[in-house]
Design an enzyme around this catalytic site. Structure first.
Site, PDB file in Angstrom:
ATOM      1  N   GLU A 113       0.860  -1.184   0.000  1.00 45.53           N
ATOM      2  CA  GLU A 113       0.000   0.000   0.000  1.00 45.53           C
ATOM      3  C   GLU A 113       0.892   1.228   0.000  1.00 45.53           C
ATOM      4  O   GLU A 113       2.111   1.138   0.188  1.00 45.53           O
ATOM      5  CB  GLU A 113      -0.934  -0.003   1.219  1.00 45.53           C
ATOM      6  CG  GLU A 113      -1.958  -1.125   1.146  1.00 45.53           C
ATOM      7  CD  GLU A 113      -3.046  -1.045   2.208  1.00 45.53           C
ATOM      8  OE1 GLU A 113      -4.174  -1.389   1.896  1.00 45.53           O
ATOM      9  OE2 GLU A 113      -2.750  -0.645   3.343  1.00 45.53           O
ATOM     10  N   HIS A 227      -8.899  10.211   3.214  1.00 43.03           N
ATOM     11  CA  HIS A 227      -8.525   9.140   2.282  1.00 43.03           C
ATOM     12  C   HIS A 227      -8.787   9.627   0.863  1.00 43.03           C
ATOM     13  O   HIS A 227      -9.837  10.200   0.587  1.00 43.03           O
ATOM     14  CB  HIS A 227      -9.340   7.875   2.567  1.00 43.03           C
ATOM     15  CG  HIS A 227      -8.747   6.652   1.945  1.00 43.03           C
ATOM     16  ND1 HIS A 227      -8.772   6.436   0.585  1.00 43.03           N
ATOM     17  CD2 HIS A 227      -8.092   5.598   2.476  1.00 43.03           C
ATOM     18  CE1 HIS A 227      -8.150   5.300   0.324  1.00 43.03           C
ATOM     19  NE2 HIS A 227      -7.730   4.769   1.459  1.00 43.03           N
ATOM     20  N   ARG A 269      -1.071   9.190   1.622  1.00 42.61           N
ATOM     21  CA  ARG A 269      -2.465   9.572   1.421  1.00 42.61           C
ATOM     22  C   ARG A 269      -2.696  11.073   1.352  1.00 42.61           C
ATOM     23  O   ARG A 269      -3.504  11.546   0.555  1.00 42.61           O
ATOM     24  CB  ARG A 269      -3.300   9.026   2.576  1.00 42.61           C
ATOM     25  CG  ARG A 269      -3.424   7.552   2.489  1.00 42.61           C
ATOM     26  CD  ARG A 269      -4.220   6.985   3.615  1.00 42.61           C
ATOM     27  NE  ARG A 269      -4.315   5.558   3.359  1.00 42.61           N
ATOM     28  CZ  ARG A 269      -4.873   4.690   4.176  1.00 42.61           C
ATOM     29  NH1 ARG A 269      -5.390   5.091   5.305  1.00 42.61           N
ATOM     30  NH2 ARG A 269      -4.926   3.424   3.845  1.00 42.61           N
ATOM     31  N   HIS A 330     -11.252   9.891   6.920  1.00 48.73           N
ATOM     32  CA  HIS A 330     -11.051   8.448   7.041  1.00 48.73           C
ATOM     33  C   HIS A 330     -10.509   8.028   8.400  1.00 48.73           C
ATOM     34  O   HIS A 330     -10.859   6.967   8.905  1.00 48.73           O
ATOM     35  CB  HIS A 330     -10.080   8.010   5.946  1.00 48.73           C
ATOM     36  CG  HIS A 330      -9.833   6.539   5.902  1.00 48.73           C
ATOM     37  ND1 HIS A 330     -10.849   5.632   5.696  1.00 48.73           N
ATOM     38  CD2 HIS A 330      -8.691   5.814   6.026  1.00 48.73           C
ATOM     39  CE1 HIS A 330     -10.342   4.399   5.703  1.00 48.73           C
ATOM     40  NE2 HIS A 330      -9.041   4.487   5.912  1.00 48.73           N
ATOM     41  N   ARG A 365      -1.112   9.012   8.962  1.00 45.68           N
ATOM     42  CA  ARG A 365      -0.986   7.576   9.219  1.00 45.68           C
ATOM     43  C   ARG A 365      -0.508   6.825   7.976  1.00 45.68           C
ATOM     44  O   ARG A 365      -1.038   7.018   6.889  1.00 45.68           O
ATOM     45  CB  ARG A 365      -2.343   7.018   9.641  1.00 45.68           C
ATOM     46  CG  ARG A 365      -2.362   5.516   9.790  1.00 45.68           C
ATOM     47  CD  ARG A 365      -3.720   5.056  10.277  1.00 45.68           C
ATOM     48  NE  ARG A 365      -4.749   5.213   9.289  1.00 45.68           N
ATOM     49  CZ  ARG A 365      -5.379   4.195   8.697  1.00 45.68           C
ATOM     50  NH1 ARG A 365      -5.055   2.964   8.967  1.00 45.68           N
ATOM     51  NH2 ARG A 365      -6.335   4.428   7.823  1.00 45.68           N
TER      52      ARG A 365
END
Ligand SMILES: Cc1cc2nc3c(=O)[nH]c(=O)nc-3n(C[C@H](O)[C@H](O)[C@H](O)COP(=O)(O)OP(=O)(O)OC[C@H]3O[C@@H](n4cnc5c(N)ncnc54)[C@H](O)[C@@H]3O)c2cc1C
Length: 430
Positions: A113, A227, A269, A330, A365
């Protein structure tokens, strides 16, 4: 008004609350409450997976990826703990019954990811959270020492001399005062405060509001993760459906509505979200496009079965056409400030998961680090409680205050949290 006594009161049935309860000593009387059904959690919604160091050599690389994504505003000690203790906790979750997807050699099928330098995300297809939740719930229901109460709302904590001695609950419109030796807040995040969020709507920051009322220290509450890719549906008023980062991890491409690519899909992100907002403005469109239709149809239907089916339900066949996406709230990086054992600034009070701020995320994050945080720090909190609880006595006081209704408390909570976040410069799109 009813009064009850337990050793440990755990508020929240997500990964953090349940994993903590399961790691508490089995001679302790533990009560777990959730304001809705047990599985109405963000844990259940998690798609992508759980990040975990591949082996001991990967620990420093994993830590560096976490720090880089967090803009080096993370708590270094907490990041070291997270990455070092990732393997043993994921192993424990697997031992509890989580069935991780495997490759042809029978080894864990690690996926990638955004902002991870290697493939280190374990998953079960694209509904990892559902499987984590089911595994933990199944185990908790089998434990004689864990009583579970659904549809039970924590109104407030009971405090004496800056020491938490219990919680006030509402169940079936009746107030119950619970006295406990340790109280654990694992009440999830704040997504329910946002118009556009991928979160369960019930999660309004109740734990945070309680902390604010009692002057429990908070940290980083202006850090809110957006997000980049939530499904865009102009008629949808409810929760925004997430198109997991792993879709881009497995090759998904982003285009603006004119078909132009504009960003490296695997950047962190916040960077991808900002680029999407810019592109939406430039093209005067409320969405951009995420395309995976060039990937093998059977592979897509199997690897992303939840996303495939949900998009189809909403009128998009991801094997044939691009998905309309736009950013949405998110995750909440901030929360109740805790130490490395998840202890808050108030005696006997612990905070876990998205309610807590361990400092591991810094300003942003890293993908799939939150389920892991919910495991690692919950385990540490349980160990701390297991070791200390025999020296604690139950304290009982008279609770005079009668609360009107859950709705009234929730409305107050919302106002308190929204104000606190805005006062610190955080953004809320209510
Ligand atoms: C769509 C989506 C996808 C995600 N995908 C991933 C992923 O792939 N990997 C990853 O690591 N993270 C992912 N995340 C983030 C991750 O799922 C959450 O951060 C994590 O599950 C939070 O766990 P938790 O235990 O802290 O809270 P939750 O799982 O949200 O549980 C909160 C609990 O608190 C209870 N509660 C709240 N207030 C009260 C109250 N007043 N009284 C009683 N009970 C209360 C609720 O009833 C619930 O049981 C995703 C999040 C979303 C929304």
């Amino acid at each position: 008004m009813k009064t009850k006594y337990v050793d440990v009161l755990v508020v929240g049935s997500g990964v953090a609350g349940l994993y903590c309860a399961l790691n508490l000593r089995q001679d302790l009387d533990v009560m777990v409450v959730s304001k809705d059904k047990l599985d109405c959690t963000n844990t259940y919604l998690a798609q992508g997976g759980i990040s975990v160091a591949r082996d001991i050599n990967d620990v420093p690389l994993f830590a560096e990826d976490t720090l880089k994504a967090g803009k080096y505003e993370n708590d270094l000690q907490a990041v070291k703990v997270l990455t070092r203790e990732s393997i043993e906790n994921v192993d424990s979750l697997v031992a509890l019954g989580l069935d991780v997807d495997k490759d042809e050699d029978g080894k864990w099928d690690y996926t990638k990811e955004g902002a991870h330098c290697v493939n280190r995300i374990i998953h079960t297809q694209d509904n990892t959270g559902e499987n984590v939740a089911k595994t933990l719930i199944k185990n908790a229901l089998c434990r004689d020492n864990i009583q579970i109460s659904e549809d039970t709302f924590l109104v407030d904590i009971i405090v004496k001399n800056n020491k938490c001695i219990g919680g006030i609950l509402f169940k079936d419109n009746k107030q119950i005062n619970i006295f406990a030796k340790s109280i654990v807040l694992a009440c999830g995040g704040i997504g329910g405060l946002y118009k556009n969020s991928t979160s369960q709507r019930i999660l309004n920051g109740d734990g945070l509001a309680i902390a604010i009322r009692h002057d429990v220290e908070l940290k980083d509450i202006n850090y809110i993760q957006i997000h980049p890719t939530a499904f865009y549906d102009e008629f949808d008023e409810g929760r925004r459906f997430l198109i997991s980062e792993s879709v881009r991890g497995e090759g998904g491409k982003l285009y603006n509505v004119n078909g132009e690519s504009f960003i490296d899909e695997l950047l962190p992100r916040d960077v991808v979200s900002q680029a999407i907002f810019k592109e939406m403005e430039k093209t005067n469109s409320p969405y951009v496009l995420l395309d995976v239709s060039f990937l093998d149809e059977d592979y897509l239907k199997n690897r992303f079965s939840t996303i495939y089916n949900k998009c189809l339900e909403k009128g998009t066949d991801i094997t044939k056409e691009p998905i309309k996406v736009s950013p949405a709230q998110h995750y909440f990086m901030g929360g109740i400030k805790v130490d490395l054992d998840a202890k808050t600034s108030m005696e006997n009070l612990y905070a876990l998961g998205e309610t807590a701020c361990t400092g591991i995320h810094g300003a942003n994050r890293l993908a799939s680090n939150s389920l892991l945080e919910g495991l690692v720090f919950s385990k540490r909190a349980s160990s701390k409680i297991n070791n200390k609880i025999d020296s604690f006595n139950l304290t009982k006081i008279d609770v005079d205050k009668i609360y009107a209704s859950q709705e009234e408390v929730e409305n107050d909570n919302r106002k308190i949290v929204v104000k606190a976040i805005r006062d610190k410069g955080g953004v809320i799109d209510d």
